[in-house]
Each structure stands twice: as C-alpha cells, then as structure tokens.
Motif scaffolding. Structure first.
Motif, short mmCIF file in Angstrom:
data_model
loop_
_atom_site.label_atom_id
_atom_site.label_comp_id
_atom_site.label_asym_id
_atom_site.label_seq_id
_atom_site.Cartn_x
_atom_site.Cartn_y
_atom_site.Cartn_z
N ALA A 94 0.83 -1.20 0.00
CA ALA A 94 0.00 0.00 0.00
C ALA A 94 0.87 1.25 0.00
O ALA A 94 1.97 1.26 0.56
N ARG A 95 0.37 2.30 -0.59
CA ARG A 95 1.07 3.57 -0.61
C ARG A 95 0.09 4.69 -0.24
O ARG A 95 -0.96 4.82 -0.87
N GLU A 96 0.45 5.45 0.78
CA GLU A 96 -0.39 6.58 1.19
C GLU A 96 -0.02 7.80 0.36
O GLU A 96 1.15 8.15 0.25
N ARG A 97 -1.04 8.42 -0.23
CA ARG A 97 -0.81 9.57 -1.11
C ARG A 97 -1.69 10.75 -0.68
O ARG A 97 -2.85 10.56 -0.29
N HIS A 98 -1.13 11.94 -0.79
CA HIS A 98 -1.86 13.17 -0.49
C HIS A 98 -2.14 13.89 -1.81
O HIS A 98 -1.23 14.06 -2.64
N GLY A 123 -9.04 19.10 -6.84
CA GLY A 123 -9.01 19.25 -8.29
C GLY A 123 -8.15 18.24 -9.02
O GLY A 123 -8.21 18.14 -10.25
N THR A 124 -7.36 17.47 -8.28
CA THR A 124 -6.48 16.48 -8.91
C THR A 124 -7.30 15.38 -9.58
O THR A 124 -8.25 14.85 -8.99
N ILE A 125 -6.95 15.04 -10.80
CA ILE A 125 -7.57 13.92 -11.51
C ILE A 125 -6.80 12.65 -11.17
O ILE A 125 -5.60 12.55 -11.46
N LEU A 126 -7.47 11.67 -10.57
CA LEU A 126 -6.81 10.40 -10.28
C LEU A 126 -6.66 9.58 -11.56
O LEU A 126 -5.61 8.98 -11.80
N ILE A 183 -10.22 5.87 0.17
CA ILE A 183 -10.24 7.22 0.72
C ILE A 183 -10.07 7.18 2.23
O ILE A 183 -10.92 6.64 2.95
N LYS A 184 -8.98 7.74 2.70
CA LYS A 184 -8.75 7.85 4.15
C LYS A 184 -9.29 9.17 4.67
O LYS A 184 -9.82 9.25 5.77
N LYS A 185 -9.16 10.20 3.86
CA LYS A 185 -9.66 11.53 4.22
C LYS A 185 -9.99 12.27 2.94
O LYS A 185 -9.22 12.21 1.97
N GLY A 186 -11.14 12.97 2.92
CA GLY A 186 -11.50 13.77 1.77
C GLY A 186 -12.62 13.16 0.95
O GLY A 186 -13.36 12.29 1.42
N ARG A 187 -12.75 13.61 -0.30
CA ARG A 187 -13.83 13.15 -1.18
C ARG A 187 -13.32 13.02 -2.61
O ARG A 187 -12.44 13.76 -3.05
N VAL A 188 -13.93 12.08 -3.34
CA VAL A 188 -13.59 11.86 -4.75
C VAL A 188 -14.88 11.76 -5.54
O VAL A 188 -15.78 10.99 -5.18
N ARG A 189 -14.97 12.54 -6.61
CA ARG A 189 -16.14 12.50 -7.49
C ARG A 189 -15.84 11.60 -8.68
O ARG A 189 -14.81 11.73 -9.33
N VAL A 190 -16.76 10.67 -8.94
CA VAL A 190 -16.64 9.76 -10.07
C VAL A 190 -17.69 10.13 -11.11
O VAL A 190 -18.88 10.25 -10.78
N SER A 191 -17.28 10.33 -12.35
CA SER A 191 -18.21 10.79 -13.38
C SER A 191 -17.81 10.21 -14.73
O SER A 191 -16.71 9.67 -14.90
N ARG A 192 -18.72 10.31 -15.66
CA ARG A 192 -18.42 9.91 -17.03
C ARG A 192 -19.19 10.81 -17.98
O ARG A 192 -20.13 11.51 -17.57
N LEU A 193 -18.80 10.80 -19.24
CA LEU A 193 -19.48 11.62 -20.24
C LEU A 193 -20.68 10.87 -20.79
O LEU A 193 -20.57 9.70 -21.20
N THR A 195 -12.19 16.20 -4.89
CA THR A 195 -12.96 17.44 -4.79
C THR A 195 -12.60 18.27 -3.56
O THR A 195 -13.13 19.36 -3.37
N GLU A 196 -11.72 17.76 -2.72
CA GLU A 196 -11.15 18.54 -1.62
C GLU A 196 -9.80 17.89 -1.28
O GLU A 196 -9.55 16.75 -1.67
N ASP A 197 -8.95 18.61 -0.58
CA ASP A 197 -7.66 18.03 -0.23
C ASP A 197 -7.89 16.68 0.46
O ASP A 197 -8.68 16.59 1.41
N SER A 198 -7.21 15.64 -0.01
CA SER A 198 -7.54 14.28 0.42
C SER A 198 -6.29 13.45 0.66
O SER A 198 -5.21 13.73 0.15
#
Length: 223
Positions: free
Chosen positions: A28-32, A36-39, A52-62, A98-101
């Motif tokens: 495992a690797r912990e990343r900050h 706005g970062t695109i995973l 997700i340990k802290k923060g939020r991630v938005r998942v979307s598609r076109l 969508t926020e610092d994570s």
C-alpha cells in the motif's frame, strides 16, 4: 505504510488474518492529493485502486450528449476504481479529488497476485465488484423510469441503506447531486423543499433525516 487499523476497517480487507493484512500493508502507498487532482480519466489503463482515508472523490463519465454525469461522490472508507480489479480493463469513468484528500493506493497487479493466496480477499473482491455493478445497473434504471422527484427519492433511500441510518450524511453539493440524477442545481433545491414540506425529510446542516420513508417512496410511484 498506512496503519493497519484503517486497512482492517475497509470492506475489501475485512476478515483477513494479521499476516495477510501485513502483506496488504506492504504493497500500500499513502498519497496526499490537492483539490481538483484527476486520479484517472475515463478510458485510462486500469492500473491502480484507491481507498479514501480523508476527503472526497467524485466519479463521473461523459453521457452520449457530451455532458458530465456524476455517478457518485465517495467519502472516507470507500474505494475508487475497484472494478478494474476484475479484468484490468480501462477505467469506465473519471475520478477527481474534490477537496484536499489522503488516499491509500494499490497497484492492481500487486493485489491480483495476492488473490490466489487468500480466499477471504478473493471473496471480498468478488462481492464488492458485484455490488458496484449492481449500483451502476440500479442507477441507470432509476434515471430511465423515474421523474426528478423519484430519482432524488431513490438516491436518498439508497444512501440510507448504505449508511445504515435515517440520518444521511450527503457529503455532496446540490450541484453534484444534480449531476447524479440528471437535473439542475435549482431543481434539486426545489425538490428537497417539496420533500421537507410534505414531511418526508428534515435537513440538519449537511445531513438529511428521513422522517417518513413511505411518503418518500410514494414520490417514486410506490404504494
């Protein structure tokens, strides 16, 4: 290396022995990540899975019309990109912080190597991938058969079931909810107001309280 207690709390790793969990922690690797970062983008090679340990991630598609469709906004404890564990195919959607994570990342190849060695890990992965596929199917069904009130009611009831409580932590803006159910931010605000006036819900800060599930289901056309 991430702490073992956090890994143990994740659905994918529940029930693993201490020895198995130590092997998981080793890859495992912990990343900050900054807001706005695109995973990963839709169509990128499916190379990593994130928790997700802290923060939020938005998942979307076109969508077919070129507009963004928000599939989900995930918070702490949820996984992002897990479906690629099944076949290492390209990511079917885009994930953006969508926020610092703080996220825990795993290379798909590393996890795949451990699956044959742990029946529990393999069973957990199978169940979680199936759950994500059912969520995608149910979401598509709701968009097709319900009006705006019905789609929002269905979303609230699904979140109630996931969180196991009548008090739902939305963790999303009205704009993000609008993207999930195919409408506008203004319409989401209006529909939530309708639900409040009819006694279906109450709003407490960033949380929604389900007051009358039966009435909420009536908005979905259920008796």
């Amino acid at each position: 290396m991430p702490d073992l207690d956090f890994l143990r709390s994740l659905s994918l790793f529940q029930g693993l022995s201490d020895e198995e969990l130590a092997r998981i922690a080793a890859i495992a690797r912990e990343r900050h990540y900054r807001k706005g970062t695109i995973l990963f983008n839709e169509g990128d090679p499916g190379e990593a899975i994130y928790f997700i340990k802290k923060g939020r991630v938005r998942v979307s598609r076109l969508a077919a019309n070129g507009q963004e469709q928000v599939l989900r906004v995930w918070g702490p404890g949820h996984e992002v990109g897990l479906v690629v564990l099944a076949d290492k195919a390209p990511y079917p959607a885009t994930a953006q912080v969508t926020e610092d994570s703080v996220l825990i990342a795993f290379r798909v190849d590393d996890l795949v190597q451990l699956l044959p060695e742990s029946r529990t890990l393999a069973a957990n992965a199978f169940c979680l991938v199936g759950r994500r596929l059912r969520l995608a199917r149910d979401t598509a069904h709701e968009l097709a058969v319900h009006n705006t009130h019905g789609r929002l009611a269905a979303l609230l009831l699904r979140m109630k079931a996931e969180q196991g409580s009548d008090v739902i932590n939305l963790g999303m803006t009205h704009q993000e909810i609008a993207g999930m159910i195919g409408t506008s931010r203004e319409t989401v605000t209006r529909v939530l107001g309708d639900f409040r006036r009819t006694g279906c819900i109450a709003v407490q800060g960033e949380s929604v309280v389900i007051r009358d599930e039966r009435k909420l289901r009536e908005w979905m056309g259920e008796s």
